[in-house]
Motif scaffolding. Structure first.
Motif, PDB file in Angstrom:
ATOM      1  N   LEU A  36       0.824  -1.204   0.000  1.00 47.62           N
ATOM      2  CA  LEU A  36       0.000   0.000   0.000  1.00 47.62           C
ATOM      3  C   LEU A  36       0.862   1.260   0.000  1.00 47.62           C
ATOM      4  O   LEU A  36       0.535   2.249  -0.651  1.00 47.62           O
ATOM      5  CB  LEU A  36      -0.927  -0.024   1.215  1.00 47.62           C
ATOM      6  N   GLU A  37       1.981   1.222   0.709  1.00 42.46           N
ATOM      7  CA  GLU A  37       2.886   2.380   0.745  1.00 42.46           C
ATOM      8  C   GLU A  37       3.415   2.697  -0.654  1.00 42.46           C
ATOM      9  O   GLU A  37       3.453   3.853  -1.067  1.00 42.46           O
ATOM     10  CB  GLU A  37       4.041   2.097   1.708  1.00 42.46           C
ATOM     11  N   ARG A  38       3.813   1.679  -1.402  1.00 45.35           N
ATOM     12  CA  ARG A  38       4.340   1.915  -2.754  1.00 45.35           C
ATOM     13  C   ARG A  38       3.236   2.379  -3.691  1.00 45.35           C
ATOM     14  O   ARG A  38       3.477   3.204  -4.578  1.00 45.35           O
ATOM     15  CB  ARG A  38       5.001   0.640  -3.276  1.00 45.35           C
ATOM     16  N   MET A  39       2.021   1.862  -3.510  1.00 48.41           N
ATOM     17  CA  MET A  39       0.902   2.344  -4.320  1.00 48.41           C
ATOM     18  C   MET A  39       0.656   3.824  -4.075  1.00 48.41           C
ATOM     19  O   MET A  39       0.397   4.593  -5.015  1.00 48.41           O
ATOM     20  CB  MET A  39      -0.371   1.550  -3.991  1.00 48.41           C
ATOM     21  N   ARG A  40       0.722   4.241  -2.819  1.00 52.52           N
ATOM     22  CA  ARG A  40       0.491   5.643  -2.498  1.00 52.52           C
ATOM     23  C   ARG A  40       1.566   6.533  -3.113  1.00 52.52           C
ATOM     24  O   ARG A  40       1.281   7.626  -3.607  1.00 52.52           O
ATOM     25  CB  ARG A  40       0.448   5.824  -0.982  1.00 52.52           C
ATOM     26  N   ARG A  41       2.803   6.072  -3.106  1.00 55.37           N
ATOM     27  CA  ARG A  41       3.871   6.848  -3.734  1.00 55.37           C
ATOM     28  C   ARG A  41       3.643   6.955  -5.244  1.00 55.37           C
ATOM     29  O   ARG A  41       3.788   8.033  -5.830  1.00 55.37           O
ATOM     30  CB  ARG A  41       5.229   6.206  -3.446  1.00 55.37           C
ATOM     31  N   MET A  42       3.294   5.845  -5.861  1.00 52.81           N
ATOM     32  CA  MET A  42       3.070   5.864  -7.303  1.00 52.81           C
ATOM     33  C   MET A  42       1.861   6.718  -7.658  1.00 52.81           C
ATOM     34  O   MET A  42       1.850   7.408  -8.686  1.00 52.81           O
ATOM     35  CB  MET A  42       2.887   4.433  -7.823  1.00 52.81           C
ATOM     36  N   PHE A  43       0.837   6.697  -6.828  1.00 51.11           N
ATOM     37  CA  PHE A  43      -0.354   7.517  -7.067  1.00 51.11           C
ATOM     38  C   PHE A  43       0.023   8.995  -7.126  1.00 51.11           C
ATOM     39  O   PHE A  43      -0.422   9.730  -8.005  1.00 51.11           O
ATOM     40  CB  PHE A  43      -1.370   7.254  -5.956  1.00 51.11           C
ATOM     41  N   VAL A  44       0.876   9.438  -6.202  1.00 51.19           N
ATOM     42  CA  VAL A  44       1.307  10.844  -6.213  1.00 51.19           C
ATOM     43  C   VAL A  44       2.091  11.147  -7.481  1.00 51.19           C
ATOM     44  O   VAL A  44       1.910  12.198  -8.106  1.00 51.19           O
ATOM     45  CB  VAL A  44       2.148  11.149  -4.953  1.00 51.19           C
ATOM     46  N   LEU A  45       2.965  10.237  -7.900  1.00 50.12           N
ATOM     47  CA  LEU A  45       3.757  10.460  -9.111  1.00 50.12           C
ATOM     48  C   LEU A  45       2.866  10.557 -10.344  1.00 50.12           C
ATOM     49  O   LEU A  45       3.110  11.374 -11.240  1.00 50.12           O
ATOM     50  CB  LEU A  45       4.777   9.326  -9.278  1.00 50.12           C
ATOM     51  N   VAL A  46       1.822   9.730 -10.407  1.00 47.19           N
ATOM     52  CA  VAL A  46       0.899   9.799 -11.543  1.00 47.19           C
ATOM     53  C   VAL A  46       0.145  11.126 -11.553  1.00 47.19           C
ATOM     54  O   VAL A  46      -0.040  11.750 -12.609  1.00 47.19           O
ATOM     55  CB  VAL A  46      -0.083   8.608 -11.514  1.00 47.19           C
ATOM     56  N   LEU A  47      -0.294  11.594 -10.387  1.00 50.39           N
ATOM     57  CA  LEU A  47      -0.967  12.886 -10.317  1.00 50.39           C
ATOM     58  C   LEU A  47      -0.036  14.011 -10.758  1.00 50.39           C
ATOM     59  O   LEU A  47      -0.449  14.937 -11.476  1.00 50.39           O
ATOM     60  CB  LEU A  47      -1.464  13.146  -8.897  1.00 50.39           C
ATOM     61  N   LEU A  48       1.231  13.946 -10.360  1.00 52.08           N
ATOM     62  CA  LEU A  48       2.214  14.944 -10.808  1.00 52.08           C
ATOM     63  C   LEU A  48       2.364  14.912 -12.325  1.00 52.08           C
ATOM     64  O   LEU A  48       2.419  15.958 -12.974  1.00 52.08           O
ATOM     65  CB  LEU A  48       3.563  14.679 -10.145  1.00 52.08           C
ATOM     66  N   ALA A  49       2.449  13.716 -12.885  1.00 50.74           N
ATOM     67  CA  ALA A  49       2.615  13.591 -14.334  1.00 50.74           C
ATOM     68  C   ALA A  49       1.421  14.191 -15.077  1.00 50.74           C
ATOM     69  O   ALA A  49       1.580  14.906 -16.066  1.00 50.74           O
ATOM     70  CB  ALA A  49       2.788  12.114 -14.707  1.00 50.74           C
ATOM     71  N   ALA A  50       0.215  13.912 -14.591  1.00 52.22           N
ATOM     72  CA  ALA A  50      -0.980  14.443 -15.240  1.00 52.22           C
ATOM     73  C   ALA A  50      -1.002  15.965 -15.179  1.00 52.22           C
ATOM     74  O   ALA A  50      -1.309  16.643 -16.171  1.00 52.22           O
ATOM     75  CB  ALA A  50      -2.226  13.862 -14.583  1.00 52.22           C
ATOM     76  N   GLN A  51      -0.653  16.518 -14.033  1.00 52.85           N
ATOM     77  CA  GLN A  51      -0.688  17.972 -13.892  1.00 52.85           C
ATOM     78  C   GLN A  51       0.411  18.647 -14.703  1.00 52.85           C
ATOM     79  O   GLN A  51       0.251  19.782 -15.149  1.00 52.85           O
ATOM     80  CB  GLN A  51      -0.578  18.345 -12.411  1.00 52.85           C
ATOM     81  N   PHE A  52       1.529  17.944 -14.898  1.00 55.86           N
ATOM     82  CA  PHE A  52       2.601  18.538 -15.704  1.00 55.86           C
ATOM     83  C   PHE A  52       2.144  18.772 -17.138  1.00 55.86           C
ATOM     84  O   PHE A  52       2.554  19.750 -17.781  1.00 55.86           O
ATOM     85  CB  PHE A  52       3.837  17.634 -15.694  1.00 55.86           C
ATOM     86  N   VAL A  53       1.305  17.890 -17.665  1.00 54.15           N
ATOM     87  CA  VAL A  53       0.798  18.092 -19.026  1.00 54.15           C
ATOM     88  C   VAL A  53       0.044  19.414 -19.123  1.00 54.15           C
ATOM     89  O   VAL A  53       0.253  20.202 -20.061  1.00 54.15           O
ATOM     90  CB  VAL A  53      -0.102  16.911 -19.451  1.00 54.15           C
ATOM     91  N   PHE A  54      -0.813  19.697 -18.147  1.00 58.81           N
ATOM     92  CA  PHE A  54      -1.549  20.967 -18.147  1.00 58.81           C
ATOM     93  C   PHE A  54      -0.606  22.147 -17.912  1.00 58.81           C
ATOM     94  O   PHE A  54      -0.785  23.220 -18.503  1.00 58.81           O
ATOM     95  CB  PHE A  54      -2.639  20.933 -17.073  1.00 58.81           C
ATOM     96  N   TYR A  55       0.382  21.957 -17.056  1.00 55.20           N
ATOM     97  CA  TYR A  55       1.362  23.017 -16.803  1.00 55.20           C
ATOM     98  C   TYR A  55       2.105  23.373 -18.082  1.00 55.20           C
ATOM     99  O   TYR A  55       2.311  24.560 -18.388  1.00 55.20           O
ATOM    100  CB  TYR A  55       2.335  22.549 -15.721  1.00 55.20           C
ATOM    101  N   LEU A  56       2.522  22.362 -18.829  1.00 52.60           N
ATOM    102  CA  LEU A  56       3.248  22.609 -20.060  1.00 52.60           C
ATOM    103  C   LEU A  56       2.370  23.317 -21.086  1.00 52.60           C
ATOM    104  O   LEU A  56       2.823  24.234 -21.785  1.00 52.60           O
ATOM    105  CB  LEU A  56       3.763  21.271 -20.611  1.00 52.60           C
ATOM    106  N   ILE A  57       1.101  22.921 -21.190  1.00 52.83           N
ATOM    107  CA  ILE A  57       0.184  23.566 -22.139  1.00 52.83           C
ATOM    108  C   ILE A  57       0.063  25.052 -21.839  1.00 52.83           C
ATOM    109  O   ILE A  57      -0.002  25.884 -22.753  1.00 52.83           O
ATOM    110  CB  ILE A  57      -1.197  22.875 -22.086  1.00 52.83           C
ATOM    111  N   GLU A  58       0.057  25.411 -20.560  1.00 54.89           N
ATOM    112  CA  GLU A  58      -0.124  26.815 -20.173  1.00 54.89           C
ATOM    113  C   GLU A  58       1.171  27.608 -20.165  1.00 54.89           C
ATOM    114  O   GLU A  58       1.154  28.819 -20.403  1.00 54.89           O
ATOM    115  CB  GLU A  58      -0.778  26.889 -18.781  1.00 54.89           C
ATOM    116  N   SER A  59       2.299  26.957 -19.880  1.00 55.21           N
ATOM    117  CA  SER A  59       3.553  27.700 -19.718  1.00 55.21           C
ATOM    118  C   SER A  59       4.367  27.805 -20.993  1.00 55.21           C
ATOM    119  O   SER A  59       5.167  28.735 -21.137  1.00 55.21           O
ATOM    120  CB  SER A  59       4.404  27.055 -18.611  1.00 55.21           C
ATOM    121  N   TRP A  60       4.203  26.878 -21.919  1.00 51.25           N
ATOM    122  CA  TRP A  60       4.960  26.946 -23.167  1.00 51.25           C
ATOM    123  C   TRP A  60       4.295  27.895 -24.155  1.00 51.25           C
ATOM    124  O   TRP A  60       3.074  28.104 -24.107  1.00 51.25           O
ATOM    125  CB  TRP A  60       5.055  25.551 -23.777  1.00 51.25           C
TER     126      TRP A  60
END
Length: 443
Positions: A361-385
């Motif tokens: 469960l601990e590793r799932m929680r870590r991976m969940f945060v990384l996936v959320l970061l990855a998803a938000q980076f796509v929106f960040y790039l769309i707005e910042s580039w």
């Protein structure tokens, strides 16, 4: 892209205890985007072969997930700092925060740590109804009135572990954590939620943190009190009866966009001040446990294409005095749909978070945060580039150049994936040229 990614995750990296860990987080997020998957083997394929072999990159990600010098709490705190940075950049006049529980399915999982029985409506069973499945529940709170989504609470949990108290407790944690990140002295916050959070306890939790809420009503059978100005007293009525008799104060035209289709509808609105009855006295105390709570009921009605009347009932602690107030509340609640789009991007044709293949469960929680970061980076790039650079990524990702193209995050994700996969392929050619001589035939 590397510079933008490092800049985006910078607030999180500051919390990690080791320089090596700070180097691995961008690699992990890059791998999730390149492979469009949280599977470590797929993540490692995108690494530049001049920097490391895939197995070496995979081991670095595995160490990040297994490392005992920190827990998922540090990653969550870093995710929330990224959210604070996003809000500080855009400076909205107030924050609309969608709180939404979600269930992630692991259909063939029976023995993993904490695997639970969850309720899934998509896809439905053979009868078209919701079903029970193995999986894990989660809950997120996300600022949805910014161009880049900002996650203020994220928890992947289990019904079977000792640290689980109740889902209501997780909802309360989402509300309190969000308010802690954005204190009342600096930010006005409006929580929006679907009917699953239509609960007196939730209303009280929001008011205790000095915030507002807009929640879709589900318990229309509840008994409420309405003020009679002629008799100057509060009278008891059923909420369903009040909804059916509330007069329309005005109407406006609303525009909707879903699955590539756009349509308009005429929305008629009415509102009413109500009061929830006091909690009855208990034998342990001579006082009521909770005082009567005044709320506003907003009723929005329209007609679908088949001529059927649709009624939306919202409960809020924001005073409604004018049609402009009602329209603003309705618009804020509609933003809740953006968190649903985010879940689809995390789950389905985007990053496929349900496919994570770690055992604890601990590793799932870590991976969940990384996936959320990855998803938000796509929106960040769309707005910042610059728009031309984003358009270049879209064309690389398969944009056809037609008027029917949907310029959403999925096609940008495919463009990002294509860039990093190309880097992996070209650097591998430099390190190990293709063996053409193996195809030469003896003459």
């Amino acid at each position: 892209m590397k510079h933008s990614l490092s800049e985006f995750v910078g607030p999180l990296l500051e919390l990690l205890p080791d320089e090596r860990l700070r180097r691995v987080v961008p690699i992990a997020v890059q791998g999730i985007l390149a492979g469009q998957s949280p599977v470590v083997a797929a993540m490692a394929q995108s690494v530049s072969r001049q920097e490391a072999e895939p197995w070496a990159a995979a081991k670095r990600v595995y160490r990040l997930l297994h490392n005992r010098r920190f827990t998922h709490v540090q990653l969550q705190t870093g995710l929330y700092k990224v959210a604070q940075s996003a809000v500080h950049r855009e400076k909205p006049s107030y924050l609309v925060v969608a709180v939404d529980p979600v269930n992630f399915e692991k259909p063939y999982t029976k023995k993993l740590e904490g695997v639970s029985i969850v309720h899934k409506s998509t896809p439905p069973n053979l009868n078209g109804k919701a079903r029970l499945a193995h999986g894990y529940p989660a809950i997120t709170a996300t600022v949805v009135n910014t161009r880049v989504p900002a996650t203020t609470y994220a928890q992947w949990f289990s019904y079977t572990t000792d640290d689980f108290l109740s889902q209501n407790r997780e909802v309360e944690q989402a509300i309190v954590t969000t308010r802690t990140l954005f204190p009342a002295s600096q930010y006005h916050v409006r929580y929006v939620a679907d009917s699953g959070l239509d609960d007196h306890k939730v209303f009280g939790q929001v008011e205790r943190v000095q915030a507002h809420f807009i929640i879709r009503a589900s318990h229309l059978e509840r008994i409420v009190q309405v003020y009679n100005p002629r008799l100057e007293r509060w009278e008891t009525e059923s909420l369903a009866d009040l909804v059916s008799t509330i007069p329309h104060e005005g109407s406006f035209e609303a525009h909707f966009n879903h699955a590539g289709y756009t349509w308009s509808s005429n929305i008629s609105m009415g509102w009413l001040l109500i009061r929830l009855p006091q909690t009855p006295k208990t034998s342990e105390t001579s006082e009521t446990s909770e005082s009567a709570q005044e709320l506003w009921v907003l009723v929005a009605e329209d007609t679908d294409e088949e001529g059927k009347e649709r009624v939306l009932v919202l409960l809020t602690n924001v005073a409604i005095r004018t049609m402009e107030d009602a329209q603003q509340l309705y618009s804020d609640w509609r933003m809740r749909g953006r968190i649903e789009h985010g879940y689809r991007f995390d789950q389905e044709q985007g990053l496929d978070v349900e496919d994570m293949r770690v055992r604890t469960l601990e590793r799932m929680r870590r991976m969940f945060v990384l996936v959320l970061l990855a998803a938000q980076f796509v929106f960040y790039l769309i707005e910042s580039w610059p728009p031309m650079a984003v358009q270049w990524l879209r064309r690389l990702g398969g944009k056809l150049g037609l008027s029917t193209d949907r310029d959403g995050p999925y096609i940008v994700l495919r463009g990002l994936s294509a860039v990093w996969e190309a880097v992996a392929a070209l650097t591998w050619l430099l390190v190990s040229p293709f063996p053409h001589e193996a195809f030469q035939r003896c003459g």
